[in-house]
Scaffold this motif. Structure first.
Motif, PDB file in Angstrom:
ATOM      1  N   ASN A 113       0.842  -1.276   0.016  1.00 24.32           N
ATOM      2  CA  ASN A 113      -0.257  -0.057   0.023  1.00 24.32           C
ATOM      3  C   ASN A 113       1.060   1.346   0.071  1.00 24.32           C
ATOM      4  OD1 ASN A 113      -2.436  -1.739   0.070  1.00 24.32           O
ATOM      5  ND2 ASN A 113      -2.169  -1.823   2.198  1.00 24.32           N
ATOM      6  N   GLY A 114       2.188   1.280  -0.774  1.00 29.34           N
ATOM      7  CA  GLY A 114       2.848   2.433  -0.932  1.00 29.34           C
ATOM      8  C   GLY A 114       3.952   2.607   0.182  1.00 29.34           C
ATOM      9  N   ALA A 115       3.758   1.691   1.165  1.00 28.70           N
ATOM     10  CA  ALA A 115       4.469   1.881   2.460  1.00 28.70           C
ATOM     11  C   ALA A 115       5.597   0.730   2.586  1.00 28.70           C
ATOM     12  CB  ALA A 115       3.831   2.269   3.750  1.00 28.70           C
ATOM     13  N   PHE A 116       6.472   0.799   3.443  1.00 28.38           N
ATOM     14  CA  PHE A 116       7.189  -0.299   3.725  1.00 28.38           C
ATOM     15  C   PHE A 116       6.474  -1.606   4.416  1.00 28.38           C
ATOM     16  CE2 PHE A 116      11.353   1.899   3.543  1.00 28.38           C
ATOM     17  CZ  PHE A 116      11.934   1.208   2.813  1.00 28.38           C
ATOM     18  N   ASN A 117       6.715  -2.728   3.997  1.00 29.69           N
ATOM     19  CA  ASN A 117       6.335  -3.888   4.494  1.00 29.69           C
ATOM     20  C   ASN A 117       7.393  -4.195   5.570  1.00 29.69           C
ATOM     21  OD1 ASN A 117       5.754  -6.595   5.466  1.00 29.69           O
ATOM     22  ND2 ASN A 117       5.137  -7.212   3.422  1.00 29.69           N
ATOM     23  N   GLU A 118       7.266  -3.906   6.849  1.00 29.62           N
ATOM     24  CA  GLU A 118       8.503  -4.110   7.735  1.00 29.62           C
ATOM     25  C   GLU A 118       9.061  -5.382   7.758  1.00 29.62           C
ATOM     26  OE1 GLU A 118       9.753  -1.601   9.390  1.00 29.62           O
ATOM     27  OE2 GLU A 118       8.700  -0.039   8.460  1.00 29.62           O
ATOM     28  N   THR A 119       8.186  -6.333   7.804  1.00 27.40           N
ATOM     29  CA  THR A 119       8.755  -7.835   7.929  1.00 27.40           C
ATOM     30  C   THR A 119       9.822  -8.263   6.890  1.00 27.40           C
ATOM     31  OG1 THR A 119       6.356  -8.671   9.051  1.00 27.40           O
ATOM     32  CG2 THR A 119       8.110 -10.200   8.013  1.00 27.40           C
ATOM     33  N   THR A 120       9.418  -7.674   5.492  1.00 29.36           N
ATOM     34  CA  THR A 120      10.126  -8.017   4.390  1.00 29.36           C
ATOM     35  C   THR A 120      11.316  -6.997   4.251  1.00 29.36           C
ATOM     36  OG1 THR A 120       8.320  -8.635   2.970  1.00 29.36           O
ATOM     37  CG2 THR A 120      10.378  -8.055   1.734  1.00 29.36           C
ATOM     38  N   LYS A 121      11.182  -5.978   4.896  1.00 30.31           N
ATOM     39  CA  LYS A 121      12.318  -5.019   5.195  1.00 30.31           C
ATOM     40  C   LYS A 121      13.211  -5.520   5.982  1.00 30.31           C
ATOM     41  CE  LYS A 121      13.354  -0.306   6.228  1.00 30.31           C
ATOM     42  NZ  LYS A 121      14.362  -0.460   7.339  1.00 30.31           N
ATOM     43  N   LYS A 122      13.157  -6.102   7.199  1.00 31.98           N
ATOM     44  CA  LYS A 122      13.850  -6.452   8.290  1.00 31.98           C
ATOM     45  C   LYS A 122      14.750  -7.947   7.570  1.00 31.98           C
ATOM     46  CE  LYS A 122      10.981  -5.174  12.427  1.00 31.98           C
ATOM     47  NZ  LYS A 122      10.443  -5.607  13.359  1.00 31.98           N
ATOM     48  N   ARG A 123      13.879  -8.520   6.923  1.00 34.39           N
ATOM     49  CA  ARG A 123      14.453  -9.718   6.402  1.00 34.39           C
ATOM     50  C   ARG A 123      15.570  -9.284   5.150  1.00 34.39           C
ATOM     51  NH1 ARG A 123       8.883 -13.342   6.457  1.00 34.39           N
ATOM     52  NH2 ARG A 123       8.830 -13.490   8.802  1.00 34.39           N
ATOM     53  N   LEU A 124      15.088  -8.479   4.450  1.00 36.97           N
ATOM     54  CA  LEU A 124      16.270  -7.955   3.278  1.00 36.97           C
ATOM     55  C   LEU A 124      17.310  -7.259   4.034  1.00 36.97           C
ATOM     56  CD1 LEU A 124      13.694  -6.687   0.583  1.00 36.97           C
ATOM     57  CD2 LEU A 124      15.293  -8.770   0.243  1.00 36.97           C
ATOM     58  N   SER A 125      17.132  -6.331   4.772  1.00 39.70           N
ATOM     59  CA  SER A 125      18.237  -5.787   5.670  1.00 39.70           C
ATOM     60  C   SER A 125      19.273  -6.882   6.181  1.00 39.70           C
ATOM     61  CB  SER A 125      17.730  -4.882   6.551  1.00 39.70           C
ATOM     62  OG  SER A 125      17.050  -3.877   5.974  1.00 39.70           O
ATOM     63  N   GLN A 126      18.735  -7.664   6.740  1.00 43.73           N
ATOM     64  CA  GLN A 126      19.345  -8.950   7.463  1.00 43.73           C
ATOM     65  C   GLN A 126      20.112  -9.752   6.433  1.00 43.73           C
ATOM     66  OE1 GLN A 126      20.271  -9.420  10.220  1.00 43.73           O
ATOM     67  NE2 GLN A 126      20.597 -11.737  10.670  1.00 43.73           N
ATOM     68  N   LEU A 127      19.382  -9.840   5.246  1.00 41.71           N
ATOM     69  CA  LEU A 127      20.116 -10.833   4.269  1.00 41.71           C
ATOM     70  C   LEU A 127      21.317 -10.096   3.633  1.00 41.71           C
ATOM     71  CD1 LEU A 127      20.071 -13.388   2.246  1.00 41.71           C
ATOM     72  CD2 LEU A 127      18.561 -11.930   0.630  1.00 41.71           C
ATOM     73  N   PHE A 128      21.179  -8.866   3.236  1.00 43.29           N
ATOM     74  CA  PHE A 128      22.196  -7.871   2.655  1.00 43.29           C
ATOM     75  C   PHE A 128      23.557  -7.787   3.660  1.00 43.29           C
ATOM     76  CE2 PHE A 128      18.446  -5.432   0.494  1.00 43.29           C
ATOM     77  CZ  PHE A 128      18.634  -6.467  -0.674  1.00 43.29           C
ATOM     78  N   ARG A 129      23.003  -7.657   5.181  1.00 46.38           N
ATOM     79  CA  ARG A 129      24.006  -7.533   6.044  1.00 46.38           C
ATOM     80  C   ARG A 129      24.859  -8.950   5.878  1.00 46.38           C
ATOM     81  NH1 ARG A 129      25.144  -9.333  10.806  1.00 46.38           N
ATOM     82  NH2 ARG A 129      23.336 -10.158  11.000  1.00 46.38           N
ATOM     83  N   ILE A 130      24.279  -9.954   6.119  1.00 43.78           N
ATOM     84  CA  ILE A 130      25.083 -11.570   5.916  1.00 43.78           C
ATOM     85  C   ILE A 130      25.745 -11.543   4.878  1.00 43.78           C
ATOM     86  CG2 ILE A 130      24.659 -13.985   5.970  1.00 43.78           C
ATOM     87  CD1 ILE A 130      21.807 -13.211   7.404  1.00 43.78           C
ATOM     88  N   GLN A 131      25.233 -11.068   3.709  1.00 45.98           N
ATOM     89  CA  GLN A 131      25.945 -11.297   2.425  1.00 45.98           C
ATOM     90  C   GLN A 131      27.048 -10.301   2.086  1.00 45.98           C
ATOM     91  OE1 GLN A 131      24.916 -14.459   2.256  1.00 45.98           O
ATOM     92  NE2 GLN A 131      25.525 -14.256   0.120  1.00 45.98           N
ATOM     93  N   GLY A 132      27.262  -9.368   3.100  1.00 50.74           N
ATOM     94  CA  GLY A 132      28.443  -8.449   2.990  1.00 50.74           C
ATOM     95  C   GLY A 132      28.146  -7.051   2.220  1.00 50.74           C
ATOM     96  N   LEU A 133      26.932  -6.806   1.861  1.00 50.13           N
ATOM     97  CA  LEU A 133      26.755  -5.432   1.188  1.00 50.13           C
ATOM     98  C   LEU A 133      27.057  -4.362   2.190  1.00 50.13           C
ATOM     99  CD1 LEU A 133      25.221  -7.457  -0.652  1.00 50.13           C
ATOM    100  CD2 LEU A 133      23.684  -5.548  -1.030  1.00 50.13           C
ATOM    101  N   LYS A 134      27.813  -3.378   1.704  1.00 47.75           N
ATOM    102  CA  LYS A 134      28.379  -2.304   2.458  1.00 47.75           C
ATOM    103  C   LYS A 134      27.248  -1.185   3.057  1.00 47.75           C
ATOM    104  CE  LYS A 134      33.085  -2.084   0.586  1.00 47.75           C
ATOM    105  NZ  LYS A 134      33.842  -1.159  -0.290  1.00 47.75           N
ATOM    106  N   ASN A 135      26.402  -0.894   2.037  1.00 45.38           N
ATOM    107  CA  ASN A 135      25.309  -0.272   2.303  1.00 45.38           C
ATOM    108  C   ASN A 135      23.631  -0.912   2.118  1.00 45.38           C
ATOM    109  OD1 ASN A 135      26.735   2.205   2.662  1.00 45.38           O
ATOM    110  ND2 ASN A 135      27.037   2.135   0.320  1.00 45.38           N
ATOM    111  N   ASP A 136      23.001  -0.736   3.034  1.00 44.69           N
ATOM    112  CA  ASP A 136      21.379  -1.341   2.867  1.00 44.69           C
ATOM    113  C   ASP A 136      20.610  -0.569   1.599  1.00 44.69           C
ATOM    114  OD1 ASP A 136      19.249  -2.552   3.238  1.00 44.69           O
ATOM    115  OD2 ASP A 136      18.864  -2.102   5.192  1.00 44.69           O
ATOM    116  N   PRO A 137      20.359  -1.580   0.645  1.00 43.49           N
ATOM    117  CA  PRO A 137      19.687  -0.558  -0.308  1.00 43.49           C
ATOM    118  C   PRO A 137      18.190  -0.850  -0.271  1.00 43.49           C
ATOM    119  CG  PRO A 137      20.405  -2.733  -1.082  1.00 43.49           C
ATOM    120  CD  PRO A 137      21.033  -2.585   0.380  1.00 43.49           C
ATOM    121  N   THR A 138      17.526  -1.198   0.763  1.00 45.29           N
ATOM    122  CA  THR A 138      15.943  -1.424   0.806  1.00 45.29           C
ATOM    123  C   THR A 138      15.287  -0.023   0.518  1.00 45.29           C
ATOM    124  OG1 THR A 138      16.283  -1.181   3.201  1.00 45.29           O
ATOM    125  CG2 THR A 138      16.282  -3.568   2.432  1.00 45.29           C
ATOM    126  N   GLN A 139      15.801   0.723   1.148  1.00 53.16           N
ATOM    127  CA  GLN A 139      15.026   2.057   0.578  1.00 53.16           C
ATOM    128  C   GLN A 139      15.132   2.499  -1.068  1.00 53.16           C
ATOM    129  OE1 GLN A 139      16.585   5.288   3.068  1.00 53.16           O
ATOM    130  NE2 GLN A 139      15.287   4.974   4.545  1.00 53.16           N
TER     131      GLN A 139
END
Length: 313
Positions: A113-139
């Motif tokens: 609905n045009g806003a962040f789905n917080e559940t998916t956002k947290k999981r993506l951020s965690q995945l990006f961190r685990i995989q070694g991405l320097k910055n979080d590109p979720t935004q």
């Protein structure tokens, strides 16, 4: 006498010209005929390959429908999960692989609905961190998907960012059709960053509902994204347990190794699946076609193809 000799010479030259022209025309006609025959043969092979792809698609749907009758859950020990070796068919071979689209994180569920789905956002951020991405590109991903042109701060990106690139373009403002579209989004300009996360992400549209992660089929990286406190050792135990005995429901899952105290957000977790990706390849004579089909299976077991993508190799 000289005049007769000249006339004979002219006649010989004229005859040679006629023979040359006739030979050229004959070769041209023969070449065009061979090209037409080859072109027709290629078209027949292409059509035959496409029909085999559709047949494999129907066969896969039958397997999924039967699986729904035989089992209440979905896991990697079931018949649909096995990769079938190339099968010989008239004129060539065909091969297909079914993949559970609930085993990865559907990146399109990041926006609700045009806003962040917080559940998916947290999981993506965690995945990006685990995989070694320097910055979080979720935004930046949210800004690419949502319909507005408002930039999310501090790391989002809308038209103002992309139009100032060396090769300018606009944001899509629609869900991703393919995970490869991430290469256009801020944070994934480096191919290495994309390759680090691509195997654990998928992109497809649903009927408006969120896509749950199937804990019986999810990869170790996706399982680790479920919580900041999820360790590799614990993920290994989860995989060993489900290989021995798949989880029957989410209560069974959270009760294993006290996962209920580690995974605070159990929203959109499941032990069964509705969406599957079929990759089929048909090689018929000179034709080599690959088709990707997203298949939806509802709770009653009814299946339908939601999308097809065709490639010629």
């Amino acid at each position: 006498m000289t005049s007769i000799t000249q006339q004979r010479g002219v006649a010989i030259i004229t005859a040679l010209l006629i023979v040359t022209i006739a030979t050229t025309i004959s070769i041209t006609i023969s070449t065009r005929l061979q090209l037409d025959v080859q072109r027709t043969s290629n078209l027949i092979a292409q059509d035959q390959a496409y029909l085999y792809l559709l047949a494999a698609e129907e066969w896969s749907q039958r397997i999924l429908r039967q699986d729904k009758k035989d089992s209440r859950t979905d896991d990697l020990s079931e018949p649909w999960a096995f990769q079938v070796p190339p099968l010989p068919v008239d004129g060539g071979s065909i091969q297909g692989t079914l993949t559970d689209l609930h085993s990865c994180i559907n990146i399109n569920t990041l926006v609700r609905n045009g806003a962040f789905n917080e559940t998916t956002k947290k999981r993506l951020s965690q995945l990006f961190r685990i995989q070694g991405l320097k910055n979080d590109p979720t935004q930046a991903i949210k800004d690419w998907i949502d319909a507005d042109l408002d930039t999310s701060n501090p790391d989002g990106a809308e038209d103002g960012y992309y139009l100032n690139l060396e090769v300018p373009y606009r944001t899509a403002n629609t869900p991703l059709y393919s995970i490869s579209e991430l290469r256009l989004i801020k944070g994934f300009e480096d191919n290495k960053a994309f390759q680090l996360v691509a195997p654990y992400l998928c992109a497809f549209t649903t009927d408006g509902s969120d896509t749950a992660i199937n804990v019986n089929t999810a990869s170790s990286e996706v399982l680790q994204s479920l919580s900041n406190d999820m360790t590799k050792d614990l993920v290994t135990k989860i995989i060993e347990r489900r290989d021995d005995k798949p989880f029957t429901d989410i209560k069974d899952f959270t009760g294993f190794s006290k996962l209920g105290t580690i995974i605070k957000d159990i929203a959109n977790l499941s032990v069964n699946s509705n969406y599957f990706l079929l990759r089929t390849q048909a090689r018929i004579g000179p034709a080599n076609k690959v088709m990707y089909s997203v298949i939806f299976r509802d709770s009653s077991g009814k299946t339908e193809v939601r999308s097809r993508t065709l490639r010629t190799l």
